[in-house]
Design a protein around this motif. Structure first.
Motif, PDB file in Angstrom:
ATOM      1  N   UNK A   1       8.897 -17.709   3.983  1.00 21.68           N
ATOM      2  CA  UNK A   1       8.786 -16.579   4.908  1.00 21.68           C
ATOM      3  C   UNK A   1       8.630 -15.282   4.132  1.00 21.68           C
ATOM      4  N   UNK A   2       7.880 -14.356   4.714  1.00 25.53           N
ATOM      5  CA  UNK A   2       7.672 -13.080   4.056  1.00 25.53           C
ATOM      6  C   UNK A   2       6.885 -12.117   4.917  1.00 25.53           C
ATOM      7  N   UNK A   3       6.308 -11.109   4.264  1.00 22.60           N
ATOM      8  CA  UNK A   3       5.612 -10.018   4.946  1.00 22.60           C
ATOM      9  C   UNK A   3       4.219  -9.835   4.344  1.00 22.60           C
ATOM     10  N   UNK A   4       3.310  -9.286   5.139  1.00 23.59           N
ATOM     11  CA  UNK A   4       1.957  -9.078   4.635  1.00 23.59           C
ATOM     12  C   UNK A   4       1.208  -8.004   5.393  1.00 23.59           C
ATOM     13  N   UNK A   5       0.006  -7.728   4.938  1.00 25.76           N
ATOM     14  CA  UNK A   5      -0.853  -6.747   5.600  1.00 25.76           C
ATOM     15  C   UNK A   5      -2.304  -6.997   5.237  1.00 25.76           C
ATOM     16  N   UNK A   6      -3.194  -6.640   6.156  1.00 20.25           N
ATOM     17  CA  UNK A   6      -4.614  -6.608   5.849  1.00 20.25           C
ATOM     18  C   UNK A   6      -4.891  -5.420   4.949  1.00 20.25           C
ATOM     19  N   UNK A   7      -5.871  -5.550   4.070  1.00 18.86           N
ATOM     20  CA  UNK A   7      -6.321  -4.426   3.264  1.00 18.86           C
ATOM     21  C   UNK A   7      -7.432  -3.715   4.027  1.00 18.86           C
ATOM     22  N   UNK A   8      -7.231  -2.434   4.280  1.00 14.06           N
ATOM     23  CA  UNK A   8      -8.162  -1.654   5.101  1.00 14.06           C
ATOM     24  C   UNK A   8      -8.935  -0.681   4.222  1.00 14.06           C
ATOM     25  N   UNK A   9     -10.231  -0.721   4.318  1.00 14.36           N
ATOM     26  CA  UNK A   9     -11.069   0.191   3.549  1.00 14.36           C
ATOM     27  C   UNK A   9     -10.903   1.601   4.111  1.00 14.36           C
TER      28      UNK A   9
ATOM     29  N   UNK B   1      -2.408  13.992   6.068  1.00 10.95           N
ATOM     30  CA  UNK B   1      -3.828  14.293   6.148  1.00 10.95           C
ATOM     31  C   UNK B   1      -4.672  13.030   6.246  1.00 10.95           C
ATOM     32  N   UNK B   2      -4.066  11.953   6.669  1.00 12.63           N
ATOM     33  CA  UNK B   2      -4.819  10.708   6.812  1.00 12.63           C
ATOM     34  C   UNK B   2      -4.344   9.683   5.818  1.00 12.63           C
ATOM     35  N   UNK B   3      -4.911   8.478   5.884  1.00 14.86           N
ATOM     36  CA  UNK B   3      -4.429   7.398   5.034  1.00 14.86           C
ATOM     37  C   UNK B   3      -4.714   7.643   3.559  1.00 14.86           C
ATOM     38  N   UNK B   4      -3.706   7.426   2.735  1.00 17.53           N
ATOM     39  CA  UNK B   4      -3.884   7.549   1.289  1.00 17.53           C
ATOM     40  C   UNK B   4      -4.574   6.312   0.748  1.00 17.53           C
ATOM     41  N   UNK B   5      -5.056   6.418  -0.467  1.00 16.00           N
ATOM     42  CA  UNK B   5      -5.639   5.252  -1.110  1.00 16.00           C
ATOM     43  C   UNK B   5      -4.539   4.273  -1.491  1.00 16.00           C
TER      44      UNK B   5
ATOM     45  N   UNK C   1      -4.252  -2.843  -5.660  1.00 15.49           N
ATOM     46  CA  UNK C   1      -4.776  -3.287  -4.372  1.00 15.49           C
ATOM     47  C   UNK C   1      -6.208  -2.804  -4.148  1.00 15.49           C
ATOM     48  N   UNK C   2      -6.567  -1.636  -4.690  1.00 12.58           N
ATOM     49  CA  UNK C   2      -7.948  -1.189  -4.584  1.00 12.58           C
ATOM     50  C   UNK C   2      -8.878  -2.163  -5.300  1.00 12.58           C
ATOM     51  N   UNK C   3      -8.438  -2.663  -6.462  1.00  8.53           N
ATOM     52  CA  UNK C   3      -9.237  -3.649  -7.190  1.00  8.53           C
ATOM     53  C   UNK C   3      -9.403  -4.913  -6.364  1.00  8.53           C
ATOM     54  N   UNK C   4      -8.329  -5.363  -5.739  1.00  8.66           N
ATOM     55  CA  UNK C   4      -8.404  -6.562  -4.900  1.00  8.66           C
ATOM     56  C   UNK C   4      -9.351  -6.333  -3.728  1.00  8.66           C
TER      57      UNK C   4
ATOM     58  N   UNK D   1       0.822  -1.202   0.000  1.00  5.33           N
ATOM     59  CA  UNK D   1       0.000   0.000   0.000  1.00  5.33           C
ATOM     60  C   UNK D   1       0.856   1.253   0.000  1.00  5.33           C
ATOM     61  N   UNK D   2       0.270   2.348  -0.444  1.00  2.00           N
ATOM     62  CA  UNK D   2       0.978   3.619  -0.410  1.00  2.00           C
ATOM     63  C   UNK D   2       1.202   4.045   1.030  1.00  2.00           C
TER      64      UNK D   2
END
Length: 263
Positions: A142-150, A35-39, A44-47, A29-30
């Motif tokens: 092994x690796x890295x990840x993140x939840x996608x947050x709306x 000014x708050x979380x970017x898109x 990833x937005x499509x996903x 993600x970006x």
């Protein structure tokens, strides 16, 4: 570094196409702005819009993972297998602060362990919030990840009704209960009708996890409401859904908190 990364992506796409199995590369993600979380990136937005809740990847060899907790797990290893399987119930591993998703696929066991600790992504040099270990057959990746947050959650939400029973404004002379969800800080700031509270917060796909609330302890006539209201949020993982200008929290199997967005 940038040119090396671009070359790697091109090579991976060629290998994937040659197997007639194309899986998109991992794009983090970006960064969050002042000014708050970017898109997210368009990819990833499509996903996210297609229901994907979690993404992860790793190197040596390159692998990619995405999870739609309502549908399926997709796990792809470069020049090797593509696994699609249903999502098992997560098992919380309290001793190591992690969640395991273990499922049998064909003759092999796929076990995904998501650790609650940050991870340095060697492909981008960025820090992602989750560390991953994925075991498949006799190999571990092994690796890295993140939840996608709306990002639409990043707002102030005022309680409008509980179980579609409208909140009576005169019962809250100090103002209606509200939640301010701050994705940048991963915190929630709450007003329960009398006292102010705050807590840690994590968005887990289509669920919100709140930590322990702490705040002021003023006495008010509607203290009983405040106690019950907060008890259904604190230390809970709560399914949510967004509608235009609305946030609905499924705080129990037969109870919902319904909020409206404050501009």
């Amino acid at each position: 570094m940038k040119n090396t990364w671009i070359i790697f992506l091109v090579l991976f796409e060629l290998m994937a196409c040659s197997q007639q199995q194309r899986v998109s590369n991992h794009t983090p993600p970006m960064d969050y702005g002042e000014k708050g979380p970017a898109k997210y990136s368009d990819q990833l937005m499509t996903k996210l819009e297609n229901g994907v809740d979690f993404v992860a990847s790793g190197n040596e060899p390159f692998w990619y993972l995405e999870i739609n907790f309502d549908k399926e797990i997709l796990f792809k290893i470069a020049q090797s297998d593509t696994i699609r399987t249903s999502v098992p119930a997560g098992i919380r591993l309290q001793d190591v602060a992690a969640t395991s998703y273990r499922v049998k696929t064909g003759s092999e066991i796929l076990n995904i362990v998501i650790y609650d600790r940050p991870c340095d992504d060697s492909m981008t040099g960025k820090e992602l919030p989750k560390t991953l270990e994925v075991s498949y057959g006799d190999k571990t990746y092994k690796g890295c990840g993140s939840y996608l947050s709306d990002y639409r959650l990043n707002d102030i939400w005022v309680l409008e009704s509980i179980n579609n029973n409208k909140i009576e404004i005169p019962a809250f002379p100090k103002g209606l209960p509200r939640l301010e969800l701050n994705l940048t800080l991963s915190q929630v700031f709450a007003f329960a009708g009398c006292n102010e509270f705050s807590s840690s917060m994590e968005i887990q796909g289509k669920k919100l996890h709140f930590g322990r609330f702490s705040g002021t302890l003023m006495a008010c006539p509607n203290m009983n409401f405040e106690s019950v209201y907060l008890s259904r949020l604190a230390n809970k993982t709560i399914p949510f859904r967004l509608e235009p200008g609305k946030l609905i929290l499924q705080v129990s199997s037969d109870s919902t908190y319904n909020y409206k967005k404050v501009d």
